[in-house]
Scaffold this motif. Structure first.
Motif, mmCIF file in Angstrom:
data_model
loop_
_atom_site.group_PDB
_atom_site.id
_atom_site.type_symbol
_atom_site.label_atom_id
_atom_site.label_comp_id
_atom_site.label_asym_id
_atom_site.label_seq_id
_atom_site.Cartn_x
_atom_site.Cartn_y
_atom_site.Cartn_z
ATOM 1 N N LEU A 193 -6.288 11.224 1.771
ATOM 2 C CA LEU A 193 -5.250 11.877 2.561
ATOM 3 C C LEU A 193 -5.628 11.734 4.025
ATOM 4 O O LEU A 193 -6.701 12.174 4.437
ATOM 5 N N TRP A 194 -4.756 11.112 4.814
ATOM 6 C CA TRP A 194 -5.011 10.951 6.250
ATOM 7 C C TRP A 194 -4.467 12.171 6.974
ATOM 8 O O TRP A 194 -3.280 12.469 6.888
ATOM 9 N N SER A 195 -5.345 12.866 7.684
ATOM 10 C CA SER A 195 -4.961 14.146 8.278
ATOM 11 C C SER A 195 -5.688 14.350 9.607
ATOM 12 O O SER A 195 -6.640 13.635 9.921
ATOM 13 N N PRO A 196 -5.247 15.336 10.405
ATOM 14 C CA PRO A 196 -5.928 15.618 11.667
ATOM 15 C C PRO A 196 -7.390 16.002 11.456
ATOM 16 O O PRO A 196 -7.745 16.627 10.454
ATOM 17 N N ARG A 197 -8.218 15.672 12.434
ATOM 18 C CA ARG A 197 -9.678 15.774 12.303
ATOM 19 C C ARG A 197 -10.170 17.215 12.226
ATOM 20 O O ARG A 197 -11.125 17.518 11.494
ATOM 21 N N VAL A 198 -9.568 18.141 12.966
ATOM 22 C CA VAL A 198 -10.089 19.504 13.071
ATOM 23 C C VAL A 198 -9.444 20.396 12.006
ATOM 24 O O VAL A 198 -8.298 20.833 12.144
ATOM 25 N N PHE A 199 -10.170 20.628 10.925
ATOM 26 C CA PHE A 199 -9.713 21.478 9.830
ATOM 27 C C PHE A 199 -8.362 21.035 9.255
ATOM 28 O O PHE A 199 -7.632 21.844 8.671
ATOM 29 N N GLY A 200 -8.022 19.780 9.432
ATOM 30 C CA GLY A 200 -6.740 19.303 8.944
ATOM 31 C C GLY A 200 -5.556 19.833 9.709
ATOM 32 O O GLY A 200 -4.406 19.669 9.288
ATOM 33 N N LEU B 162 0.834 -1.197 0.000
ATOM 34 C CA LEU B 162 0.000 0.000 0.000
ATOM 35 C C LEU B 162 0.872 1.251 0.000
ATOM 36 O O LEU B 162 1.918 1.295 0.659
ATOM 37 N N SER B 163 0.421 2.278 -0.723
ATOM 38 C CA SER B 163 0.993 3.609 -0.608
ATOM 39 C C SER B 163 -0.041 4.480 0.086
ATOM 40 O O SER B 163 -1.164 4.615 -0.391
ATOM 41 N N VAL B 164 0.336 5.070 1.225
ATOM 42 C CA VAL B 164 -0.598 5.848 2.034
ATOM 43 C C VAL B 164 -0.028 7.250 2.228
ATOM 44 O O VAL B 164 1.117 7.410 2.665
ATOM 45 N N LEU B 165 -0.827 8.247 1.922
ATOM 46 C CA LEU B 165 -0.415 9.645 2.041
ATOM 47 C C LEU B 165 -1.011 10.247 3.306
ATOM 48 O O LEU B 165 -2.217 10.139 3.544
ATOM 49 N N VAL B 166 -0.166 10.895 4.094
ATOM 50 C CA VAL B 166 -0.625 11.538 5.332
ATOM 51 C C VAL B 166 -0.073 12.963 5.380
ATOM 52 O O VAL B 166 0.897 13.295 4.704
ATOM 53 N N HIS B 167 -0.718 13.797 6.169
ATOM 54 C CA HIS B 167 -0.072 15.062 6.509
ATOM 55 C C HIS B 167 -0.328 15.362 7.978
ATOM 56 O O HIS B 167 -1.354 14.985 8.543
ATOM 57 N N PRO B 168 0.644 16.005 8.628
ATOM 58 C CA PRO B 168 0.623 16.115 10.087
ATOM 59 C C PRO B 168 -0.218 17.240 10.642
ATOM 60 O O PRO B 168 -0.405 17.322 11.861
ATOM 61 N N GLY B 169 -0.725 18.136 9.792
ATOM 62 C CA GLY B 169 -1.441 19.298 10.301
ATOM 63 C C GLY B 169 -0.464 20.369 10.741
ATOM 64 O O GLY B 169 0.656 20.468 10.258
ATOM 65 N N GLY B 170 -0.900 21.189 11.683
ATOM 66 C CA GLY B 170 -0.045 22.247 12.207
ATOM 67 C C GLY B 170 0.718 21.752 13.412
ATOM 68 O O GLY B 170 0.117 21.328 14.407
#
Length: 318
Positions: free
Chosen positions: A274-281, A211-219
């Motif tokens: 895109l897996w990201s933090p729940r609150v506004f990314g 699997l290739s999974v893309l995430v971003h950490p937020g602020g």
């Protein structure tokens, strides 16, 4: 967004599933978000390999994690992503560590330069583009045989909000004609994210089990990050002064959670997510969201893939 992502079981960031017997490589695992991803993964029983060009910093991170995670299984892989020779020896380096499987690689390491002049790596490529994108592209190619041989392996790519408002200049991919450091950084992260999306498309088309999974950490702010002396020791004044920002952003420990979930959660699947933090990314527990519109551009992603193959001399094959 795939139904499988929406139907994944409840995820508790404080009660991670066990991962005994698995091996995870975290690039840049000696500092920042990478450090906390390594610390959290070590707590699951996985063997965690810290990819770092600085042996002393890697050993300090290993000591810090070991002091907080009894019995942690930790290794250091010397790795300079800007140096093709160093990247090319990664599989042999894992072998020398006695590791015969690789369940996941977290493509996390990166550099951000703030001021001119434009700098280049050993191969002549612009340094941020070489480190953040090309190095990870080539590393994935070199590790592909090991990842293919490990059932259900995952390539997890950490993106950045800096890429959300940026676009690639296909005629000046490495900012040779018009170099502005912050823009060059954002474009290097955008390239890395487009790579993750294109890799996902290719894996699914090939029917691969990887699997290739893309995430971003937020602020993520240092001032909101728990102390890990001697690696990170925010002052009391700094922490108090930034507490109001905790309503909007988070520390680097929380920012590591999307990547950790992407490694461990059996409900995570490939696809345009895109897996990201729940609150506004920006903060909160990780969840799937649709790709940003410009990340879903298959023509640009495919063009970048071919350009990256030419620039590195390698192609990830699964």
């Amino acid at each position: 967004m795939p139904n499988s992502a929406l139907q994944s079981p409840p995820w508790d960031v404080h009660r991670l599933p066990r991962a005994d017997g698995r091996t995870v490589l975290v690039t840049g695992g000696n500092a920042g978000i990478g450090y906390f991803a390594a610390e959290q993964l070590a707590g699951t029983g996985a063997t965690v390999v810290l990819g770092s060009r600085d042996r002393a910093k890697a050993q300090a991170a290993i000591a810090s994690i070991g002091a907080r995670v009894p019995g942690a299984r930790l290794r250091h892989l010397p790795l300079d992503l800007a140096d093709p020779a160093s990247v090319g020896t990664a599989p042999q380096g894992l072998g020398r560590l006695g590791l015969e499987r690789l369940d996941a690689v977290v493509l996390n390491a990166g550099i951000a330069l703030d001021h001119p002049p434009r700098r280049t790596g050993p191969d002549g490529h612009e340094l941020m583009f070489a480190t953040n994108h090309l190095g990870h592209f080539a590393l994935t190619a070199h590790l592909a045989p090991l990842l293919r041989a490990t059932p259900g392996s995952r390539i997890v790519t950490t993106g950045s909000f800096a890429a959300k408002s940026e676009r690639l200049d296909l005629a000046d991919l490495q900012s040779a004609r018009d170099y502005k450091p912050k823009r060059a950084y954002a474009r290097s992260k955008l390239a890395q994210m487009l790579f993750a999306v294109e890799l996902d498309r290719r894996l699914r088309a090939a029917g691969s089990a990887s699997l290739s999974v893309l995430v971003h950490p937020g602020g993520a702010l240092d001032a909101l990050t728990p102390a890990r002396p001697p690696l990170h020791t925010p002052g009391t004044g700094e922490r108090l002064g930034h507490l109001p920002l905790g309503l909007v952003v988070q520390g680097k420990d929380a920012a590591a959670r999307p990547a950790v979930r992407a490694v461990l959660d059996p409900g995570v699947r490939g696809g345009p997510v895109l897996w990201s933090p729940r609150v506004f990314g920006l903060r909160g527990e990780p969840r799937p969201e649709p790709l940003w519109e410009h990340l879903a551009d298959p023509a640009t992603a495919a063009w970048l893939w071919e350009a990256s193959c030419e620039l590195t001399g390698h192609q990830p094959q699964f």
